[in-house]
Design an enzyme around this catalytic site. Structure first.
Site, mmCIF file in Angstrom:
data_model
loop_
_atom_site.group_PDB
_atom_site.id
_atom_site.type_symbol
_atom_site.label_atom_id
_atom_site.label_comp_id
_atom_site.label_asym_id
_atom_site.label_seq_id
_atom_site.Cartn_x
_atom_site.Cartn_y
_atom_site.Cartn_z
ATOM 1 N N TYR A 163 15.863 -21.014 -15.283
ATOM 2 C CA TYR A 163 17.129 -20.684 -14.623
ATOM 3 C C TYR A 163 18.274 -20.692 -15.633
ATOM 4 C CZ TYR A 163 21.035 -21.041 -11.318
ATOM 5 O OH TYR A 163 22.190 -20.834 -10.629
ATOM 6 N N LYS A 167 20.736 -17.496 -16.814
ATOM 7 C CA LYS A 167 22.190 -17.501 -16.642
ATOM 8 C C LYS A 167 22.905 -17.315 -17.979
ATOM 9 C CE LYS A 167 22.210 -17.744 -12.228
ATOM 10 N NZ LYS A 167 22.683 -16.593 -11.423
#
Length: 258
Positions: A163, A167
């Site tokens: 994740y 990002k």
């Protein structure tokens, strides 16, 4: 000539929000509608109760609203949804790339399925939604894209390596698209929230020890609310931000300051 003051409204604009049914997507859709925009709701399932209720709320505000079948892991659905929104509203002025997933696991335990699924939605979906909307904005020589990043693109979060990686990639993709599309008056920015009270974060934040540890990392001393993120999205989508592009705006309560 009278001096023109900043305008923070979206009157007459059409905003498409991906993953709009809940959480940050719902807040962004409602905030943009409140600011005057008509709303296209990108939904993984157009028949879902949350998506239908959200559409009713927006219609009750006097805005036009369209529910779109838009699974962000499907390039076909991305293109067809954006084409449908353009045909219905006549144009898409703003794309809010809100969709994102983050299966939690330590790096040594991450499996291929979770890795591929996270990149498919967070990166591939965001890129191709931006491409499909961007092509249309380039032709019109006007448009704004706001990507949903995260403080995870800047700070390390244990158990979230994939994740966090996606990002960080979103932050740089934002800069790259902003640079390429600036000559066409297409602005591309991102918003990077800290922990926000949503259905997705409540299970983790309901753990008292985790909540205490998290709040201790936020100089402002509290978890954020969805509308606080939506406010940043409305600003970046509005005429008031007309000279801002390629920026990732942190909405993190100061987490990244130390």
């Amino acid at each position: 000539m009278a001096e023109e003051f900043p305008r923070f409204d979206l009157t007459g604009q059409t905003v498409l929000v991906t993953a709009a049914a809940r959480g940050l997507g719902r807040a962004c859709a409602l905030a943009c509608a409140k600011a005057g925009a008509d709303i296209a709701l990108g939904l993984r399932d157009t028949k879902s109760a949350p998506g239908q209720e959200l559409a009713k709320e927006i219609a009750a505000m006097g805005r036009r609203v369209l529910r779109l079948q838009m699974d962000m892991s499907s390039l076909h659905q991305i293109e067809s949804a954006i084409a449908e929104a353009e045909a219905y509203f006549g144009k898409i002025d703003v794309l809010v790339n809100n969709a994102g997933i983050g299966p939690e696991n330590l790096a040594e335990n991450v499996n291929e399925a979770d890795f591929d699924a996270t990149l498919a939605v967070n990166l591939k979906g965001t890129f191709f939604a931006s491409q499909a909307a961007g092509r249309r904005m380039i032709k019109r020589k006007a448009g704004r894209i706001v990507n949903m990043s995260s403080q995870a693109g800047t700070v390390a979060l244990k158990g979230e390596p994939i994740y966090c990686m996606t990002k960080a990639a979103i932050d740089h993709l934002t800069r790259c698209l902003a640079f390429e599309w600036a000559p066409y008056n297409v602005r591309v920015n991102a918003v990077a929230p800290t922990f926000i009270w949503t259905d997705g974060t409540k299970p983790a934040l309901s753990d008292a020890a985790f909540l205490k540890q998290t709040v201790a990392s936020i100089p402002l001393g509290r978890i954020g609310e969805p509308m606080e993120v939506a406010g940043a999205v409305v600003f970046l989508a509005s005429p008031a931000a007309s000279l801002i592009t390629g920026v990732t705006l942190r909405v993190d309560g100061g987490w990244a300051l130390p």
